[in-house]
Design a protein around this motif. Sequence first.
Motif, PDB file in Angstrom:
ATOM      1  N   GLY A  90       0.879  -1.082   0.206  1.00 14.47           N
ATOM      2  CA  GLY A  90      -0.076   0.106   0.048  1.00 14.47           C
ATOM      3  C   GLY A  90       0.821   1.283  -0.036  1.00 14.47           C
ATOM      4  O   GLY A  90       1.968   1.295   0.478  1.00 14.47           O
ATOM      5  N   LEU A  91       0.224   2.311  -0.459  1.00 15.58           N
ATOM      6  CA  LEU A  91       1.276   3.466  -0.864  1.00 15.58           C
ATOM      7  C   LEU A  91       0.749   4.778   0.277  1.00 15.58           C
ATOM      8  O   LEU A  91       1.071   5.942  -0.395  1.00 15.58           O
ATOM      9  N   VAL A  92      -0.284   4.359   1.185  1.00 17.42           N
ATOM     10  CA  VAL A  92      -0.446   5.599   2.066  1.00 17.42           C
ATOM     11  C   VAL A  92      -0.258   5.418   3.440  1.00 17.42           C
ATOM     12  O   VAL A  92      -1.071   5.839   4.261  1.00 17.42           O
ATOM     13  N   TRP A 342       8.195   0.581 -19.235  1.00 15.86           N
ATOM     14  CA  TRP A 342       8.489   2.127 -19.066  1.00 15.86           C
ATOM     15  C   TRP A 342       7.241   2.626 -18.554  1.00 15.86           C
ATOM     16  O   TRP A 342       7.459   3.489 -18.098  1.00 15.86           O
ATOM     17  N   ARG A 343       6.154   2.028 -18.299  1.00 17.50           N
ATOM     18  CA  ARG A 343       4.910   2.496 -17.388  1.00 17.50           C
ATOM     19  C   ARG A 343       5.107   2.058 -16.086  1.00 17.50           C
ATOM     20  O   ARG A 343       5.085   2.946 -15.060  1.00 17.50           O
ATOM     21  N   GLU A 344       5.303   0.687 -15.843  1.00 17.24           N
ATOM     22  CA  GLU A 344       5.348   0.223 -14.666  1.00 17.24           C
ATOM     23  C   GLU A 344       6.580   0.507 -13.705  1.00 17.24           C
ATOM     24  O   GLU A 344       6.440   0.396 -12.432  1.00 17.24           O
ATOM     25  N   ILE A 346       7.719   3.381 -13.252  1.00 21.82           N
ATOM     26  CA  ILE A 346       7.961   4.701 -12.908  1.00 21.82           C
ATOM     27  C   ILE A 346       7.838   4.881 -11.373  1.00 21.82           C
ATOM     28  O   ILE A 346       8.453   5.667 -10.756  1.00 21.82           O
ATOM     29  N   PRO A 347       6.946   3.945 -10.700  1.00 22.03           N
ATOM     30  CA  PRO A 347       7.013   4.237  -9.031  1.00 22.03           C
ATOM     31  C   PRO A 347       8.299   3.946  -8.670  1.00 22.03           C
ATOM     32  O   PRO A 347       8.862   4.648  -7.514  1.00 22.03           O
ATOM     33  N   GLU A 348       8.921   2.766  -9.049  1.00 22.37           N
ATOM     34  CA  GLU A 348      10.157   2.256  -8.475  1.00 22.37           C
ATOM     35  C   GLU A 348      11.542   3.410  -8.675  1.00 22.37           C
ATOM     36  O   GLU A 348      12.225   4.089  -8.116  1.00 22.37           O
ATOM     37  N   TYR A 357       7.165  11.632  -2.894  1.00 22.89           N
ATOM     38  CA  TYR A 357       6.225  12.268  -2.255  1.00 22.89           C
ATOM     39  C   TYR A 357       5.116  11.744  -3.345  1.00 22.89           C
ATOM     40  O   TYR A 357       5.161  12.266  -4.206  1.00 22.89           O
ATOM     41  N   LYS A 358       3.989  11.109  -2.939  1.00 21.80           N
ATOM     42  CA  LYS A 358       3.241  10.477  -3.705  1.00 21.80           C
ATOM     43  C   LYS A 358       1.784  11.061  -3.762  1.00 21.80           C
ATOM     44  O   LYS A 358       1.295  11.172  -2.549  1.00 21.80           O
ATOM     45  N   TYR A 359       1.125  11.423  -5.026  1.00 26.13           N
ATOM     46  CA  TYR A 359      -0.304  12.084  -4.747  1.00 26.13           C
ATOM     47  C   TYR A 359      -1.048  11.384  -5.782  1.00 26.13           C
ATOM     48  O   TYR A 359      -0.507  11.455  -7.146  1.00 26.13           O
ATOM     49  N   GLY A 398       4.406  13.236 -13.790  1.00 22.48           N
ATOM     50  CA  GLY A 398       2.950  12.893 -13.799  1.00 22.48           C
ATOM     51  C   GLY A 398       2.780  11.877 -14.695  1.00 22.48           C
ATOM     52  O   GLY A 398       3.188  11.461 -15.979  1.00 22.48           O
ATOM     53  N   TYR A 399       1.819  10.946 -14.452  1.00 31.83           N
ATOM     54  CA  TYR A 399       1.477   9.637 -15.138  1.00 31.83           C
ATOM     55  C   TYR A 399       0.351   9.052 -14.735  1.00 31.83           C
ATOM     56  O   TYR A 399      -0.215   9.437 -13.623  1.00 31.83           O
ATOM     57  N   GLY A 400      -0.314   8.041 -15.225  1.00 33.95           N
ATOM     58  CA  GLY A 400      -1.448   7.427 -14.763  1.00 33.95           C
ATOM     59  C   GLY A 400      -2.453   7.020 -15.793  1.00 33.95           C
ATOM     60  O   GLY A 400      -2.343   6.922 -17.144  1.00 33.95           O
ATOM     61  N   HIS A 401      -3.656   6.818 -15.168  1.00 31.44           N
ATOM     62  CA  HIS A 401      -4.882   6.115 -15.816  1.00 31.44           C
ATOM     63  C   HIS A 401      -5.768   7.112 -16.321  1.00 31.44           C
ATOM     64  O   HIS A 401      -6.657   7.577 -15.793  1.00 31.44           O
ATOM     65  N   ILE A 402      -5.391   7.516 -17.649  1.00 26.62           N
ATOM     66  CA  ILE A 402      -6.308   8.564 -18.282  1.00 26.62           C
ATOM     67  C   ILE A 402      -7.693   8.002 -18.261  1.00 26.62           C
ATOM     68  O   ILE A 402      -8.618   8.849 -18.066  1.00 26.62           O
ATOM     69  N   VAL A 407      -4.475  10.805 -12.289  1.00 24.99           N
ATOM     70  CA  VAL A 407      -3.145  10.961 -12.386  1.00 24.99           C
ATOM     71  C   VAL A 407      -2.397  10.587 -11.128  1.00 24.99           C
ATOM     72  O   VAL A 407      -2.754  10.985 -10.145  1.00 24.99           O
ATOM     73  N   HIS A 408      -1.006  10.375 -11.285  1.00 22.14           N
ATOM     74  CA  HIS A 408      -0.064  10.188 -10.053  1.00 22.14           C
ATOM     75  C   HIS A 408       0.841  11.075 -10.243  1.00 22.14           C
ATOM     76  O   HIS A 408       1.419  11.190 -11.310  1.00 22.14           O
ATOM     77  N   LEU A 409       0.904  12.013  -9.387  1.00 20.01           N
ATOM     78  CA  LEU A 409       2.104  13.085  -9.242  1.00 20.01           C
ATOM     79  C   LEU A 409       3.068  12.305  -8.194  1.00 20.01           C
ATOM     80  O   LEU A 409       2.702  12.219  -7.197  1.00 20.01           O
ATOM     81  N   ASN A 410       4.249  12.127  -8.731  1.00 20.95           N
ATOM     82  CA  ASN A 410       5.226  11.640  -7.863  1.00 20.95           C
ATOM     83  C   ASN A 410       6.359  12.640  -7.948  1.00 20.95           C
ATOM     84  O   ASN A 410       6.881  13.089  -9.101  1.00 20.95           O
ATOM     85  N   VAL A 411       6.722  13.245  -6.617  1.00 17.73           N
ATOM     86  CA  VAL A 411       7.816  14.273  -6.334  1.00 17.73           C
ATOM     87  C   VAL A 411       8.799  13.467  -5.990  1.00 17.73           C
ATOM     88  O   VAL A 411       9.080  12.962  -4.985  1.00 17.73           O
ATOM     89  N   ALA A 441      -7.552   8.950  -5.471  1.00 14.97           N
ATOM     90  CA  ALA A 441      -8.327   8.158  -6.576  1.00 14.97           C
ATOM     91  C   ALA A 441      -8.509   6.757  -6.329  1.00 14.97           C
ATOM     92  O   ALA A 441      -9.585   6.213  -6.454  1.00 14.97           O
ATOM     93  N   GLU A 442      -7.209   6.088  -6.184  1.00 10.11           N
ATOM     94  CA  GLU A 442      -7.343   4.598  -5.860  1.00 10.11           C
ATOM     95  C   GLU A 442      -6.421   4.121  -4.585  1.00 10.11           C
ATOM     96  O   GLU A 442      -6.473   2.737  -4.276  1.00 10.11           O
ATOM     97  N   HIS A 443      -5.589   4.935  -3.960  1.00  9.27           N
ATOM     98  CA  HIS A 443      -4.749   4.309  -3.041  1.00  9.27           C
ATOM     99  C   HIS A 443      -5.222   4.337  -1.524  1.00  9.27           C
ATOM    100  O   HIS A 443      -4.894   3.693  -0.813  1.00  9.27           O
ATOM    101  N   GLY A 444      -6.543   4.876  -1.473  1.00  7.07           N
ATOM    102  CA  GLY A 444      -7.100   4.903  -0.409  1.00  7.07           C
ATOM    103  C   GLY A 444      -6.487   5.940   0.510  1.00  7.07           C
ATOM    104  O   GLY A 444      -5.611   7.210   0.220  1.00  7.07           O
TER     105      GLY A 444
HETATM  106  C1  S2G Z   1       0.577   3.318 -10.515  1.00  7.30           C
HETATM  107  C2  S2G Z   1       1.241   3.274  -8.219  1.00  7.30           C
HETATM  108  C3  S2G Z   1       2.316   3.686  -7.976  1.00  7.30           C
HETATM  109  C4  S2G Z   1       2.496   4.967  -7.770  1.00  7.30           C
HETATM  110  O1  S2G Z   1       1.652   3.043 -11.079  1.00  7.30           O
HETATM  111  O2  S2G Z   1      -0.488   3.088 -11.302  1.00  7.30           O
HETATM  112  O3  S2G Z   1      -1.138   3.430  -8.797  1.00  7.30           O
HETATM  113  O4  S2G Z   1       3.720   5.446  -8.118  1.00  7.30           O
HETATM  114  C5  S2G Z   1       0.188   3.610  -9.162  1.00  7.30           C
HETATM  115  O5  S2G Z   1       1.613   5.539  -7.439  1.00  7.30           O
END
Ligand code: S2G
Length: 484
Positions: A90-92, A342-344, A346-348, A357-359, A398-402, A407-411, A441-444
């Motif tokens: 989990g990310l929160v 190249w999409r998956e 991004i979090p790591e 810092y994840k939003y 910024g990236y995510g599920h259009i 959108v996922h903002l990762n600082v 949106a989805e992480h809780g």
């Molecule tokens: C994603 C999970 C990781 C993140 O990659 O779609 O839900 O960086 C995210 O927030």
Amino acid sequence: LTADSYPYVKRDPNYKQLEDSDIAHFTEILGDSKLVIQEDLDFYNEDYMHKYMGQSKLVLKPKTTQQVSEIIKYCNEKKLAIVPQGGNTGLVGGSVPVFDEIVLSLSSLNKIRSFDEVSGILKADAGLILENADNFLAEKGYIFPLDLGAKGSCHVGGTIATNAGGLRLLRYGSLHGSVLGLETVLVDGTIVDSLHSLRKDNTGYDMKQVFIGSEGTLGVITGFSILCPPRPKAKNVAFLGLESYEAVQKTFIEAKGQLGEILSAFEFMDNKSQELVKTYNKLDHPLEEPYPFYVLIESSGSNKDHDDEKLEQFLEDVMEKEIVSDGIVAQDETQLANLWSWRELIPEASQHKGGVYKYDVSLPLKDLYDLIPAVEEKLKAANLVGETDEFPVIASVGYGHIGDGNVHLNVAVRRYTKEIEKAIEPFVYEWVQQHHGSVSAEHGLGFQKKNYIGYTKSENEIKLIKQLKNLYDPNGILNPYKYI
Ligand code: S2G
Ligand code: FAD
Ligand code: ZN
């Protein structure tokens, strides 16, 4: 962050401190001391992002629903606080203790219970790892209706508890639709078996829905029943380069119109997120030229030739209309996986130089990307962004599920600092509120967003949620200090 650095939270003295007599009782319930863990607890105390660190002294790993029931009943009577834990991805900060709460890990409750080859209904224990569920289904010609980057570690029970969205919600919908029933254990030890196999059942309130997304605060999910679709026989992935976020939106409209029922994912990424991945995986980017934006489109269907032709036509069209500047289509499974990476990754990649810092927010599509430059500007104005180590911030990506307006903002940062947090929060939540979005949106909500639900939910909604929490967990022993 460890407990003494949580300025606004103090350990609630109403929760009992763990004693040897409690541990003896748990060992008796579990009947196997290997399921009672008191050493090397860092994995269980620290979250995936290494941002939150609890001080639990005990991890329990029940193997049956009955054992979960007896543990919770005892903890409720003794007022011992508990954190239900799945894969701890989990990310929160919701899956780890804040102080010394007992960790109730579902990792030993992980068996498949039944699968109906005609309906595609899978019943299993909550602790089944998502990837194991999908591998089991693949042999039967079915697919799990959820996919996310944490599939190798997260539990299905955890994804249900967080109502995870993931990479294919666009195609398979939310877990609120695909989950047909749950087995849950309430704080008084009651086992509620509603593992139905019915797509339709309009007899009374649909009680399973309150547990989906409840993040371990209302009860423990010990089993699930879920409707799985047939596994697509043909899968394609196209990776596109675009000049603007405007073009991303236009491509999305064309993809929905021209690919229609075979469209199974539409993910966007900005250039900076790809720069981070390039540094992280030290590979050449799939497209020669750098572009401000990228889109990954996946199609999944039952006839390869039909899908190939549809995708080719779509690509020709969007290139001709100069909506898309460049693009490639995966030629085989390996390249398909590589494009997804190249999409998956991004979090790591966002956190590999220190932290992140994840939003994770929902916004109206037209405003979705504007949040990123707005935050970047705030951080630059505070003189926190730079190429060298003296600056704590590396980049805001910024990236995510259009398709989900998410959108996922990762600082990406070299280190966590108070100045960064002050520059971003509550600015980002106020910005989302002004643009009528959701701050999660989805992480809780977990621990990170515990105080921010008011930026999205009304007072009356929050009142209802609190009433439900008090009804189901009057002693507040389930995942305290979080959620709302
Ligand atoms: C994603 C999970 C990781 C993140 O990659 O779609 O839900 O960086 C995210 O927030
Ligand atoms: P944990 O992290 O262990 O727990 C999460 C929460 O659920 C906690 O509050 C915990 O108390 C509760 N919980 C866990 N199990 C139970 C149970 N059996 N009963 C009751 N409560 C329980 N999320 C998305 O929505 N979309 C994504 O695309 C996405 N991508 C990700 C990519 C990566 C690389 C990572 C690391 C995470 C990603 N996530 C994503 C976060 C995702 O929410 C979690 O990975 C997953 O849903 C949580 O599952 P888990 O088993 O790890 O639960
Ligand atoms: Zn996501």
